[in-house]
Motif scaffolding. Structure first.
Motif, PDB file in Angstrom:
ATOM      1  N   LEU B 216     -59.371  19.750  87.594  1.00 31.85           N
ATOM      2  CA  LEU B 216     -59.465  19.831  86.137  1.00 31.85           C
ATOM      3  C   LEU B 216     -60.479  20.881  85.733  1.00 31.85           C
ATOM      4  O   LEU B 216     -61.580  20.920  86.273  1.00 31.85           O
ATOM      5  CB  LEU B 216     -59.955  18.500  85.571  1.00 31.85           C
ATOM      6  CG  LEU B 216     -59.022  17.352  85.312  1.00 31.85           C
ATOM      7  CD1 LEU B 216     -58.043  17.128  86.426  1.00 31.85           C
ATOM      8  CD2 LEU B 216     -59.835  16.088  85.050  1.00 31.85           C
ATOM      9  N   VAL B 223     -64.371  20.090  86.232  1.00 32.08           N
ATOM     10  CA  VAL B 223     -64.802  18.717  86.003  1.00 32.08           C
ATOM     11  C   VAL B 223     -64.812  17.976  87.327  1.00 32.08           C
ATOM     12  O   VAL B 223     -63.768  17.810  87.954  1.00 32.08           O
ATOM     13  CB  VAL B 223     -63.855  17.996  85.026  1.00 32.08           C
ATOM     14  CG1 VAL B 223     -64.253  16.536  84.881  1.00 32.08           C
ATOM     15  CG2 VAL B 223     -63.855  18.677  83.681  1.00 32.08           C
ATOM     16  N   ARG B 224     -65.984  17.562  87.761  1.00 33.69           N
ATOM     17  CA  ARG B 224     -66.067  16.839  89.024  1.00 33.69           C
ATOM     18  C   ARG B 224     -65.924  15.337  88.811  1.00 33.69           C
ATOM     19  O   ARG B 224     -65.648  14.602  89.737  1.00 33.69           O
ATOM     20  CB  ARG B 224     -67.410  17.082  89.725  1.00 33.69           C
ATOM     21  CG  ARG B 224     -67.627  18.501  90.216  1.00 33.69           C
ATOM     22  CD  ARG B 224     -68.772  18.522  91.221  1.00 33.69           C
ATOM     23  NE  ARG B 224     -68.342  18.114  92.532  1.00 33.69           N
ATOM     24  CZ  ARG B 224     -69.078  17.427  93.397  1.00 33.69           C
ATOM     25  NH1 ARG B 224     -70.295  17.053  93.079  1.00 33.69           N
ATOM     26  NH2 ARG B 224     -68.610  17.097  94.574  1.00 33.69           N
ATOM     27  N   GLY B 225     -66.181  14.883  87.619  1.00 42.68           N
ATOM     28  CA  GLY B 225     -66.179  13.454  87.364  1.00 42.68           C
ATOM     29  C   GLY B 225     -67.505  12.826  87.762  1.00 42.68           C
ATOM     30  O   GLY B 225     -68.369  13.491  88.321  1.00 42.68           O
ATOM     31  N   GLY B 228     -67.656  12.809  91.553  1.00 46.15           N
ATOM     32  CA  GLY B 228     -67.091  13.953  92.269  1.00 46.15           C
ATOM     33  C   GLY B 228     -65.653  13.767  92.675  1.00 46.15           C
ATOM     34  O   GLY B 228     -65.136  14.505  93.506  1.00 46.15           O
ATOM     35  N   ALA B 229     -64.986  12.791  92.093  1.00 47.72           N
ATOM     36  CA  ALA B 229     -63.638  12.472  92.543  1.00 47.72           C
ATOM     37  C   ALA B 229     -62.581  12.703  91.473  1.00 47.72           C
ATOM     38  O   ALA B 229     -61.475  12.202  91.590  1.00 47.72           O
ATOM     39  CB  ALA B 229     -63.583  11.023  93.014  1.00 47.72           C
ATOM     40  N   ALA B 230     -62.903  13.463  90.464  1.00 46.38           N
ATOM     41  CA  ALA B 230     -61.920  13.677  89.405  1.00 46.38           C
ATOM     42  C   ALA B 230     -60.721  14.467  89.915  1.00 46.38           C
ATOM     43  O   ALA B 230     -60.832  15.219  90.878  1.00 46.38           O
ATOM     44  CB  ALA B 230     -62.561  14.415  88.235  1.00 46.38           C
ATOM     45  N   GLY B 231     -59.596  14.264  89.280  1.00 48.46           N
ATOM     46  CA  GLY B 231     -58.428  15.063  89.590  1.00 48.46           C
ATOM     47  C   GLY B 231     -57.430  14.451  90.546  1.00 48.46           C
ATOM     48  O   GLY B 231     -56.449  15.087  90.903  1.00 48.46           O
ATOM     49  N   GLN B 232     -57.657  13.234  90.960  1.00 48.42           N
ATOM     50  CA  GLN B 232     -56.790  12.630  91.978  1.00 48.42           C
ATOM     51  C   GLN B 232     -55.428  12.255  91.421  1.00 48.42           C
ATOM     52  O   GLN B 232     -55.051  11.078  91.377  1.00 48.42           O
ATOM     53  CB  GLN B 232     -57.445  11.376  92.560  1.00 48.42           C
ATOM     54  CG  GLN B 232     -58.825  11.606  93.122  1.00 48.42           C
ATOM     55  CD  GLN B 232     -58.795  12.022  94.577  1.00 48.42           C
ATOM     56  OE1 GLN B 232     -57.744  12.411  95.091  1.00 48.42           O
ATOM     57  NE2 GLN B 232     -59.937  11.956  95.236  1.00 48.42           N
ATOM     58  N   ILE B 233     -54.684  13.261  91.060  1.00 48.97           N
ATOM     59  CA  ILE B 233     -53.375  13.021  90.487  1.00 48.97           C
ATOM     60  C   ILE B 233     -52.455  12.296  91.471  1.00 48.97           C
ATOM     61  O   ILE B 233     -51.595  11.509  91.084  1.00 48.97           O
ATOM     62  CB  ILE B 233     -52.744  14.365  90.064  1.00 48.97           C
ATOM     63  CG1 ILE B 233     -53.517  14.921  88.884  1.00 48.97           C
ATOM     64  CG2 ILE B 233     -51.281  14.203  89.732  1.00 48.97           C
ATOM     65  CD1 ILE B 233     -53.066  16.295  88.472  1.00 48.97           C
ATOM     66  N   HIS B 235     -52.987   9.915  93.229  1.00 54.48           N
ATOM     67  CA  HIS B 235     -53.179   8.475  93.360  1.00 54.48           C
ATOM     68  C   HIS B 235     -53.063   7.733  92.041  1.00 54.48           C
ATOM     69  O   HIS B 235     -53.605   6.645  91.868  1.00 54.48           O
ATOM     70  CB  HIS B 235     -54.509   8.202  94.059  1.00 54.48           C
ATOM     71  CG  HIS B 235     -54.539   8.777  95.436  1.00 54.48           C
ATOM     72  ND1 HIS B 235     -53.859   8.224  96.488  1.00 54.48           N
ATOM     73  CD2 HIS B 235     -55.082   9.906  95.915  1.00 54.48           C
ATOM     74  CE1 HIS B 235     -54.019   8.976  97.567  1.00 54.48           C
ATOM     75  NE2 HIS B 235     -54.761  10.012  97.248  1.00 54.48           N
ATOM     76  N   VAL B 309     -50.416  12.769  82.352  1.00 55.84           N
ATOM     77  CA  VAL B 309     -51.726  13.387  82.534  1.00 55.84           C
ATOM     78  C   VAL B 309     -51.959  14.458  81.474  1.00 55.84           C
ATOM     79  O   VAL B 309     -53.035  14.543  80.885  1.00 55.84           O
ATOM     80  CB  VAL B 309     -51.844  14.004  83.948  1.00 55.84           C
ATOM     81  CG1 VAL B 309     -53.145  14.760  84.092  1.00 55.84           C
ATOM     82  CG2 VAL B 309     -51.729  12.926  85.003  1.00 55.84           C
TER      83      VAL B 309
END
Lengths: 402, 402
Positions: B216, B223-225, B228-233, B235, B309
DNA sequence: ACCCCTTTGTTTAGGTCTTAAGGAACCATA
DNA sequence: TATGGTTCCTTAAGACCTAAACAAAGGGGT
């Protein structure tokens, strides 16, 4: 590129908000709470004191080291008006500079009427007349897309408004700065400033009401998205070919678990819910298993969908808001397991916060548009921001020392 | 709170990247392309010229007004190494300061071996030895969670690594700054700097490969969240009670349309796909209807999920990357309609970009960690960033004028 | 020639934020 | 008593960014 998001300069407003909400606080405490350097707090508070918005009070008893000097609000500078517009009524509040509500009202309204905009303006005018304090401006929150808050041209399918010049009209009629925003974005801003979101740098706001809404905060700033439409959790497609949604698509989350959908489902199952969602909740409260099942199933759907969103965004916390929370205890049994089990294992511990809901919260959110604005010195809220600022300075100079 | 996201100071790197990618450019053009004030460009380029990274070249023919002076890369300052680690092999590249690859290699590797980390270090060492230029540092991208890029402690279920001190080990063995990140985040960074993402302030990166990944970018920053786990589309839960996923949950998108899932589905339907996904693609290429159906159905699922999303994030554009794109033309017939029909009407025009994929792209992404770092003056990449910076200055002074 | 227009680039001043360093005020204990 | 440890707050320096004003360098029309 510096803090380009919508969201004004949160920090100075946050100082005022924190003091307003928690009472007098020391500078050091401010720095810790706002996750900002102590140096910055020194600078900001100096300005705010000079502007007659803050004043130094007592010394705090000391806790091992040098005692802190408490800073309190003068709070005589001016209030802001928040307006929430929905299809059938308008809610209005007057809030102090610290975000606390001092006065509120609700008026009937028909958004579909041809002269809706004029009527809205009259309603606002009547409320304005009831204020005894100097006013900084008017914030308007409504369901729909707003070009830019400072302009205030609105497209809203829900209100059946197309390119309505809301900002311009209200400005013309009342001679006050007017800021217009999508209601969920406004609420998210308020949450960031005055709510649980104060303590978190990235979070997700979920509103449960007539529809399902969402707001995003990443790195302290409200994410508007490329076209100002970020956060539409209610329109995540869930069931392909599912029931039609207001938005024109099919199978959206909102079409499945929005108020109308819940009532419709209940009716299909033979429940007596003529009065709408309140009846359904009442039934569930009384222990009706079928009614409870409706909520529980909705909770499952919400949980699973939200888990996906959280997996993608990795926020620190999820905050629930809205009228719909009155029935939250019926949602929860479905929501919790579905939500947790859909989360990635490392995210499973994420916090959720069910905020108690007051009905004027939406309007308070709108007011926070105004309250956040005076300190948006980069002019991100444009001309209207400059005007709010101007009024603030005028009044703190006039009202400060007699 | 100032630009608090992961992502170093994009701007200076972006200057170098733009010049690297498009050849010499005038300052005014830089300002326009990077959506930054001309004043800033003046300042930045002055520094970069002083640092011997840029030089003034010819004048551009003029187009009605004062002609611009072109700025070109000196590109003699130093290269960076990018390393991509997966379960069975390691890919390495050497890139110039403008992001272009000058050398690459692939080595067999067994991440499950007990001495995997030492072997990785030896592989990196051998590649380092082949460089003829001064090196700024090593960037490592791998599937898994990284505490902070500057530390480099890795948890990865896919590699079966728990708390592996990757950064520390490589630093010790090779005496170079080492930055470690999740591979998709690294790729997203590269995309922001060197790819289609240059032109957009907020976008979504989707990687199609063994798994389904996502990155992202909002307001110009990755964007890390919160963890640090952002973006896990990959799942996002799609089918409740669906097939088990590596992550431990069931019915994740990745468990349904990841490479393994596609191959498994094909096999169930009697297709001969012993060699894995490549066989399936070959069949589809030949016109096998069943094979095409597998891809098409996967495309539909991807489209619908991604629509959700996008509805939530409202990015300007979606960028597809990854090995899996080799079969994109088979995905597309399923994807396009499902994606568009799941989008909110006002978002339906969103652009998607299918980037041609070179296999060293992942490693290039890792290298961009290093290349983004020299200009991260706020020290967000910590000690390692300082070291990279140091090396850069040293070498531009040494190598500049003989 | 001359003047106006356009485009390029720089300077200046200013706002936001941060780290680093140190001064100020209080506690506890030697 | 003084010495050190805390905690609070401020100063100073500096990075990043922008708007505004200006300087510089070319057009083209009269």
């Amino acid at each position: 590129m510096q803090r380009p998001t919508w969201g004004a300069d949160v920090t100075r407003t946050a100082v005022l908000a924190l003091i307003g909400a928690q009472g007098p606080v020391s500078r050091a405490e401010l720095a810790r709470s706002l996750k900002v350097s102590a140096a910055l707090v020194t600078q900001l508070t100096r300005q705010l004191i000079a502007d007659n918005l803050l004043e130094e009070l007592d010394v705090v008893p000391s806790a091992g080291g040098r005692p802190g000097r408490l800073l309190g609000l003068t709070s005589s500078a001016g209030n802001a008006i928040g307006v929430k517009v929905v299809a059938d009524h308008v809610a209005l509040v007057e809030v102090q500079i610290d975000g606390s509500v001092v006065r509120s009202a609700t008026e009937q309204f028909d958004a579909f009427a041809p002269d809706a905009l004029d009527r809205l303006s009259r309603i606002v005018g009547a409320f304005l007349a009831g204020s005894t304090r100097p006013l900084l401006g008017v914030g308007v929150g409504l369901p729909g897309n707003v070009d830019v808050a400072s302009q205030g041209v609105v497209d809203s399918s829900q209100l059946r408004w197309q390119q309505y010049p809301v900002g311009q009209t209200l400005r013309r009629d009342h001679g006050l700065p007017v800021l217009v925003e999508n209601n969920v974005n406004a609420l998210t801003m308020a949450e960031r400033l005055y709510g649980e979101g104060r303590h978190h740098d990235s979070f997700l706001v979920v509103t449960l009401g007539t529809g399902i809404g969402g707001g995003l905060v990443a790195d302290g700033a409200v994410v508007r998205g490329a076209s100002g439409a970020a956060g539409q959790i209610g329109h995540v497609p869930v069931i392909p070919g599912g029931p039609a949604c207001q938005c024109g698509n099919a199978g959206c989350l909102e079409a499945l678990i929005g108020e109308q959908a819940l009532v419709a489902t209940a009716r299909e199952r033979g429940l007596r819910v003529g009065g709408g969602i309140d009846d359904l909740r009442a039934l569930a409260d009384e222990g009706d298993a079928a009614a409870r099942a409706v909520f529980q199933e909705a909770g499952e759907l919400l949980g699973r969908t939200l888990a996906g969103v959280v997996n993608v965004l990795d926020p620190e916390i999820v905050i629930f808001l809205g009228e719909g929370l009155a029935a939250w205890r019926h949602w929860a049994p479905g929501f919790e397991p579905a939500f947790r089990s859909g989360l990635l294992p490392q995210l499973r511990g994420i916090g959720i916060s069910i905020e108690s809901w007051q009905d004027d919260r939406w309007a308070q959110g709108a007011a926070s548009l105004v309250l956040a604005t005076p300190f948006d010195t980069d002019g991100r809220s444009g001309e209207q921001g400059r005007l709010v600022r101007q009024r603030l300075v005028d009044q703190s100079l006039a009202g400060g020392r007699p």
